[in-house]
Write an enzyme that holds these catalytic residues in place. Structure first.
Site, PDB file in Angstrom:
ATOM      1  N   ILE A  10      26.201  -0.880 -22.949  1.00 26.63           N
ATOM      2  CA  ILE A  10      26.359  -0.830 -24.292  1.00 26.63           C
ATOM      3  C   ILE A  10      27.656  -0.977 -24.742  1.00 26.63           C
ATOM      4  N   GLN A  13      28.574  -7.245 -25.444  1.00 28.94           N
ATOM      5  CA  GLN A  13      28.389  -7.770 -26.640  1.00 28.94           C
ATOM      6  C   GLN A  13      26.942  -7.614 -27.161  1.00 28.94           C
ATOM      7  N   LEU A  65      24.989   1.071 -12.670  1.00 31.04           N
ATOM      8  CA  LEU A  65      23.898   0.421 -12.254  1.00 31.04           C
ATOM      9  C   LEU A  65      23.770   0.401 -10.723  1.00 31.04           C
ATOM     10  N   TYR A 101      28.026  -7.851  -4.703  1.00 31.73           N
ATOM     11  CA  TYR A 101      27.962  -6.813  -6.039  1.00 31.73           C
ATOM     12  C   TYR A 101      27.219  -7.351  -7.263  1.00 31.73           C
ATOM     13  N   THR A 133      17.241 -14.250 -18.208  1.00 33.13           N
ATOM     14  CA  THR A 133      18.185 -15.013 -18.858  1.00 33.13           C
ATOM     15  C   THR A 133      17.577 -16.894 -18.568  1.00 33.13           C
ATOM     16  N   GLU A 135      19.492 -18.810 -17.334  1.00 34.64           N
ATOM     17  CA  GLU A 135      19.921 -19.410 -16.100  1.00 34.64           C
ATOM     18  C   GLU A 135      19.009 -19.411 -15.051  1.00 34.64           C
ATOM     19  N   TYR A 157      24.533 -15.301  -9.780  1.00 32.33           N
ATOM     20  CA  TYR A 157      24.169 -14.429 -10.834  1.00 32.33           C
ATOM     21  C   TYR A 157      22.525 -14.716 -11.069  1.00 32.33           C
ATOM     22  N   LYS A 161      19.346 -12.438 -11.057  1.00 30.65           N
ATOM     23  CA  LYS A 161      18.297 -12.136 -12.282  1.00 30.65           C
ATOM     24  C   LYS A 161      16.938 -12.634 -11.946  1.00 30.65           C
ATOM     25  N   HIS A 187      23.634 -16.675 -26.023  1.00 33.59           N
ATOM     26  CA  HIS A 187      23.963 -16.128 -27.529  1.00 33.59           C
ATOM     27  C   HIS A 187      25.422 -15.645 -27.574  1.00 33.59           C
ATOM     28  N   ARG A 192      31.781 -11.959 -28.151  1.00 31.13           N
ATOM     29  CA  ARG A 192      31.489 -12.171 -27.014  1.00 31.13           C
ATOM     30  C   ARG A 192      32.869 -12.483 -26.122  1.00 31.13           C
TER      31      ARG A 192
HETATM   32  P1  NAP Z   1      28.459  -8.402 -21.395  1.00 29.87           P
HETATM   33  O1  NAP Z   1      29.212  -8.668 -22.703  1.00 29.87           O
HETATM   34  O2  NAP Z   1      29.280  -9.172 -20.232  1.00 29.87           O
HETATM   35  O3  NAP Z   1      28.125  -6.964 -21.126  1.00 29.87           O
HETATM   36  C1  NAP Z   1      27.703  -6.552 -19.890  1.00 29.87           C
HETATM   37  C2  NAP Z   1      27.635  -5.076 -20.055  1.00 29.87           C
HETATM   38  O4  NAP Z   1      27.226  -4.322 -18.725  1.00 29.87           O
HETATM   39  C3  NAP Z   1      29.026  -4.190 -20.303  1.00 29.87           C
HETATM   40  O5  NAP Z   1      28.819  -3.278 -20.963  1.00 29.87           O
HETATM   41  C4  NAP Z   1      29.365  -3.714 -18.866  1.00 29.87           C
HETATM   42  O6  NAP Z   1      30.301  -2.768 -18.832  1.00 29.87           O
HETATM   43  C5  NAP Z   1      28.195  -3.363 -18.301  1.00 29.87           C
HETATM   44  N1  NAP Z   1      27.909  -3.546 -16.794  1.00 29.87           N
HETATM   45  C6  NAP Z   1      28.701  -4.644 -15.983  1.00 29.87           C
HETATM   46  N2  NAP Z   1      28.255  -4.169 -14.577  1.00 29.87           N
HETATM   47  C7  NAP Z   1      27.725  -2.531 -14.701  1.00 29.87           C
HETATM   48  C8  NAP Z   1      27.510  -1.947 -13.686  1.00 29.87           C
HETATM   49  N3  NAP Z   1      27.572  -2.032 -12.442  1.00 29.87           N
HETATM   50  N4  NAP Z   1      27.037  -0.549 -14.200  1.00 29.87           N
HETATM   51  C9  NAP Z   1      26.912  -0.305 -15.504  1.00 29.87           C
HETATM   52  N5  NAP Z   1      27.134  -1.062 -16.461  1.00 29.87           N
HETATM   53  C10 NAP Z   1      27.820  -2.441 -16.027  1.00 29.87           C
HETATM   54  O7  NAP Z   1      27.137  -9.244 -21.541  1.00 29.87           O
HETATM   55  P2  NAP Z   1      26.185  -9.601 -22.675  1.00 29.87           P
HETATM   56  O8  NAP Z   1      26.330 -11.099 -23.044  1.00 29.87           O
HETATM   57  O9  NAP Z   1      26.196  -8.435 -23.718  1.00 29.87           O
HETATM   58  O10 NAP Z   1      24.657  -9.601 -21.951  1.00 29.87           O
HETATM   59  C11 NAP Z   1      23.829  -8.632 -22.016  1.00 29.87           C
HETATM   60  C12 NAP Z   1      22.894  -8.843 -20.842  1.00 29.87           C
HETATM   61  O11 NAP Z   1      21.977  -9.795 -21.176  1.00 29.87           O
HETATM   62  C13 NAP Z   1      23.463  -9.210 -19.551  1.00 29.87           C
HETATM   63  O12 NAP Z   1      22.809  -8.468 -18.449  1.00 29.87           O
HETATM   64  C14 NAP Z   1      23.373 -10.432 -19.333  1.00 29.87           C
HETATM   65  O13 NAP Z   1      23.490 -10.859 -18.132  1.00 29.87           O
HETATM   66  C15 NAP Z   1      22.257 -11.082 -19.954  1.00 29.87           C
HETATM   67  N6  NAP Z   1      22.123 -12.142 -20.773  1.00 29.87           N
HETATM   68  C16 NAP Z   1      23.042 -12.626 -21.566  1.00 29.87           C
HETATM   69  C17 NAP Z   1      22.901 -13.827 -22.356  1.00 29.87           C
HETATM   70  C18 NAP Z   1      24.048 -14.235 -23.294  1.00 29.87           C
HETATM   71  O14 NAP Z   1      24.178 -15.306 -23.583  1.00 29.87           O
HETATM   72  N7  NAP Z   1      25.086 -13.475 -23.778  1.00 29.87           N
HETATM   73  C19 NAP Z   1      21.866 -14.549 -22.218  1.00 29.87           C
HETATM   74  C20 NAP Z   1      20.987 -14.397 -21.278  1.00 29.87           C
HETATM   75  C21 NAP Z   1      21.047 -12.962 -20.483  1.00 29.87           C
HETATM   76  P3  NAP Z   1      31.781  -3.023 -18.935  1.00 29.87           P
HETATM   77  O15 NAP Z   1      32.125  -3.292 -20.603  1.00 29.87           O
HETATM   78  O16 NAP Z   1      32.416  -1.679 -18.439  1.00 29.87           O
HETATM   79  O17 NAP Z   1      32.208  -4.242 -18.200  1.00 29.87           O
HETATM   80  O1  F7E Z   2      29.311 -21.414 -19.671  1.00 29.07           O
HETATM   81  C1  F7E Z   2      30.885 -24.647 -19.037  1.00 29.07           C
HETATM   82  C2  F7E Z   2      30.201 -24.202 -17.968  1.00 29.07           C
HETATM   83  O2  F7E Z   2      30.288 -19.283 -19.182  1.00 29.07           O
HETATM   84  C3  F7E Z   2      28.551 -22.387 -20.413  1.00 29.07           C
HETATM   85  C4  F7E Z   2      26.339 -15.857 -19.765  1.00 29.07           C
HETATM   86  O3  F7E Z   2      26.177 -15.033 -20.723  1.00 29.07           O
HETATM   87  O4  F7E Z   2      24.841 -17.614 -20.549  1.00 29.07           O
HETATM   88  C5  F7E Z   2      26.085 -17.457 -20.136  1.00 29.07           C
HETATM   89  O5  F7E Z   2      26.311 -17.987 -18.886  1.00 29.07           O
HETATM   90  C6  F7E Z   2      29.024 -23.720 -20.158  1.00 29.07           C
HETATM   91  C7  F7E Z   2      28.798 -23.988 -18.541  1.00 29.07           C
HETATM   92  O6  F7E Z   2      28.068 -19.466 -19.962  1.00 29.07           O
HETATM   93  C8  F7E Z   2      34.356 -23.916 -19.165  1.00 29.07           C
HETATM   94  O7  F7E Z   2      30.368 -24.842 -16.742  1.00 29.07           O
HETATM   95  C9  F7E Z   2      33.012 -25.603 -19.263  1.00 29.07           C
HETATM   96  O8  F7E Z   2      28.010 -24.946 -18.194  1.00 29.07           O
HETATM   97  O9  F7E Z   2      29.759 -19.885 -21.562  1.00 29.07           O
HETATM   98  P1  F7E Z   2      29.540 -19.909 -20.066  1.00 29.07           P
HETATM   99  P2  F7E Z   2      26.921 -19.687 -19.074  1.00 29.07           P
HETATM  100  O10 F7E Z   2      27.367 -19.982 -17.835  1.00 29.07           O
HETATM  101  O11 F7E Z   2      25.928 -20.429 -19.701  1.00 29.07           O
HETATM  102  C10 F7E Z   2      23.624 -17.468 -19.488  1.00 29.07           C
HETATM  103  C11 F7E Z   2      22.397 -17.571 -20.517  1.00 29.07           C
HETATM  104  C12 F7E Z   2      23.902 -16.014 -19.036  1.00 29.07           C
HETATM  105  O12 F7E Z   2      22.785 -15.273 -18.726  1.00 29.07           O
HETATM  106  C13 F7E Z   2      25.122 -15.568 -18.529  1.00 29.07           C
HETATM  107  O13 F7E Z   2      25.131 -13.985 -18.344  1.00 29.07           O
HETATM  108  O14 F7E Z   2      30.228 -24.004 -20.230  1.00 29.07           O
HETATM  109  N1  F7E Z   2      32.187 -24.725 -19.179  1.00 29.07           N
HETATM  110  N2  F7E Z   2      34.458 -25.280 -19.308  1.00 29.07           N
HETATM  111  C14 F7E Z   2      32.816 -23.450 -19.062  1.00 29.07           C
HETATM  112  N3  F7E Z   2      32.606 -22.168 -18.952  1.00 29.07           N
HETATM  113  C15 F7E Z   2      33.444 -21.258 -18.857  1.00 29.07           C
HETATM  114  N4  F7E Z   2      33.004 -19.935 -18.996  1.00 29.07           N
HETATM  115  N5  F7E Z   2      34.798 -21.656 -18.775  1.00 29.07           N
HETATM  116  C16 F7E Z   2      35.338 -22.840 -19.308  1.00 29.07           C
HETATM  117  O15 F7E Z   2      36.601 -23.070 -19.257  1.00 29.07           O
END
Ligand code: NAP
Ligand code: F7E
Length: 383
Positions: A10, A13, A65, A101, A133, A135, A157, A161, A187, A192
């Site tokens: 919670i 993001q 978790l 982890y 995801t 991913e 990761y 997943k 998203h 973020r």
């Molecule tokens: P986020 O901002 O990184 O938030 C992750 C949340 O999980 C935080 O509240 C974090 O707590 C908590 N958390 C991490 N490890 C935990 C653990 N061991 N036990 C309990 N809580 C834990 O991620 P988000 O962008 O909101 O994404 C939400 C979910 O959707 C995630 O599962 C992510 O992998 C998945 N997802 C995200 C995207 C995207 O583009 N954003 C796309 C596809 C799927 P802390 O605040 O304490 O760190």
């Molecule tokens: O990277 C490239 C990087 O870290 C996007 C998570 O929410 O979305 C997220 O994962 C792209 C990659 O997101 C930098 O190599 C370049 O190709 O913003 P990102 P991600 O890896 O796509 C998916 C759907 C999830 O599920 C995940 O939880 O951008 N990139 N330069 C970079 N990325 C980062 N972080 N930093 C850089 O400097």
């Protein structure tokens, strides 16, 4: 009586946007929060209600978790109608540093939730949403990616997943649970995390424009992502759990953009034009021009003189430290199923997303600029 939801993650993001959305819908929202030495509730502070307030709509529980007993106890206490399992170690690059982890929290963590629901006899009552995801598609086997596209995960990761995805499908099929996967493409939002690429860019662009930072270092500029707004995506999570039958849905915009173009769009929001030249680790981005009227409108006249001096300067460079051992080069989703069956369509397109993030980051950077003038040290992290 409104419904009761339990949101893991919670403080993240999506957790923050979803909690706000469900509370507006009349839900009582319980959130699982990790204990940390600082509060770490910034994203949900506007929703917080103290333990002595009556008829609370938001109730937080300490939990993790990786702790089965704790999860079971929380679910037993809350007796939720809906569980949104959003908690995860969600950073792809960091998962290469913490693979065990990540497997425990993101993979087995999902099992812990599902098995708790089953052991507590809640399979009829409690619906489960699993945060899957894009991913999972990794080295993509089909363009665009849809629900039937084979998975090919490319990081610890994504592999964790993958387990979460299949154990959710298995509990649905084995025990008749209403358990569904949302396969969400990237998203983003003003909430973020600062080390994901979009937010890293919008923060740095705001700081460069306002003379708080010289340069932005990035990794793979050619990576392509299907970026949407988190506000739209939490609406899809809710819709998935309101369906009579559980199922798995791709949530995406259907449009893909390079990291390089996201950088250009972010600078352009402030009237700054960036031109890229060179290739690979030698690629650079320089300020090629400034639209002074737009800059004044978006950033403020007081910053214009310094901004004019940016023209001709190198503001973006590549640092291979941000490359991943295995990269996901291209993601683009096909949201036909969610559009047809859920009636889900996003309200934000990419320009609207960039605008929202830039507006928020410019505001924050301006606040920090004032604090810096007063002698406070403002840290910037380049991770
Ligand atoms: P986020 O901002 O990184 O938030 C992750 C949340 O999980 C935080 O509240 C974090 O707590 C908590 N958390 C991490 N490890 C935990 C653990 N061991 N036990 C309990 N809580 C834990 O991620 P988000 O962008 O909101 O994404 C939400 C979910 O959707 C995630 O599962 C992510 O992998 C998945 N997802 C995200 C995207 C995207 O583009 N954003 C796309 C596809 C799927 P802390 O605040 O304490 O760190
Ligand atoms: O990277 C490239 C990087 O870290 C996007 C998570 O929410 O979305 C997220 O994962 C792209 C990659 O997101 C930098 O190599 C370049 O190709 O913003 P990102 P991600 O890896 O796509 C998916 C759907 C999830 O599920 C995940 O939880 O951008 N990139 N330069 C970079 N990325 C980062 N972080 N930093 C850089 O400097």
């Amino acid at each position: 009586m409104g419904k009761t939801a339990l949101i893991t993650g919670i403080t993240g993001q999506d957790g923050a946007y979803l909690a706000e959305y469900l509370i507006k819908k009349g839900y009582t929202v319980h959130g699982m929060k990790r204990r940390s030495s600082l509060f770490n509730t910034d994203r949900i502070d506007h929703l917080y209600q103290g333990p002595h307030e009556k008829e609370r709509k938001l109730i937080l529980h300490y939990g993790d978790l990786t702790d089965s007993m704790n999860i079971t106890r929380i679910i037993q206490e809350v007796q939720p109608d809906e569980i949104y399992n959003l908690a995860a170690m969600s950073h792809v690059k960091v998962s290469f540093d913490t693979p065990e982890y990540t497997a425990n929290a993101d993979g087995i963590g999902t099992l812990r939730i599902l098995e708790s629901v089953r052991l507590l006899g809640l399979t009829e009552k409690t619906r489960v949403y699993q945060a899957s995801t894009s991913e999972l598609y990794g080295l993509v086997q089909e363009i665009p990616q849809k629900e039937t596209t084979p998975f090919y995960p490319r990081s610890p990761y994504a592999v964790a997943k993958l387990y979460g995805y299949w154990i959710t499908v298995n509990y649905r099929e084995a025990y008749g649970m209403h358990a569904s996967n949302g396969i969400l493409f990237n998203h983003e939002s003003p909430l973020r995390g600062e080390t994901f690429v979009t937010r890293k860019i919008t923060r740095a662009v705001s700081r460069i424009a306002l003379s708080m930072q010289d340069k932005l270092f990035l990794g793979n500029l050619s990576a392509q992502r299907d970026w949407g707004h988190a506000k739209d995506y939490v609406r899809a999570m809710y819709l998935i759990l309101q369906q009579d039958k559980p199922s798995d849905y791709v949530i995406a915009t259907g449009i893909t953009t390079t990291v390089r173009d996201f950088v250009k769009m972010s600078f352009a929001e402030l009237g700054l034009e960036v031109a890229f030249s060179g290739e690979g680790v030698n690629e650079k981005g320089k300020i090629a021009g400034i639209n002074e009227k737009l800059f004044i409108e978006k950033a403020g006249a007081e910053y214009l003189e310094n901004a004019k001096m940016l023209v001709g300067k190198e503001v973006v460079a590549v640092d291979k430290a941000y490359f991943r051992p295995t990269e996901v080069e291209l993601l683009i989703g096909d949201p036909t199923k969610s559009r047809t069956l859920l009636g889900w369509t996003p309200e934000y397109d990419l320009p609207a997303l960039v605008k929202d993030m830039m507006r928020s980051d410019v505001k924050e950077v301006k606040k920090n600029a004032l604090l810096q003038k007063e002698g406070y040290r403002i840290l910037n992290y380049f991770e």
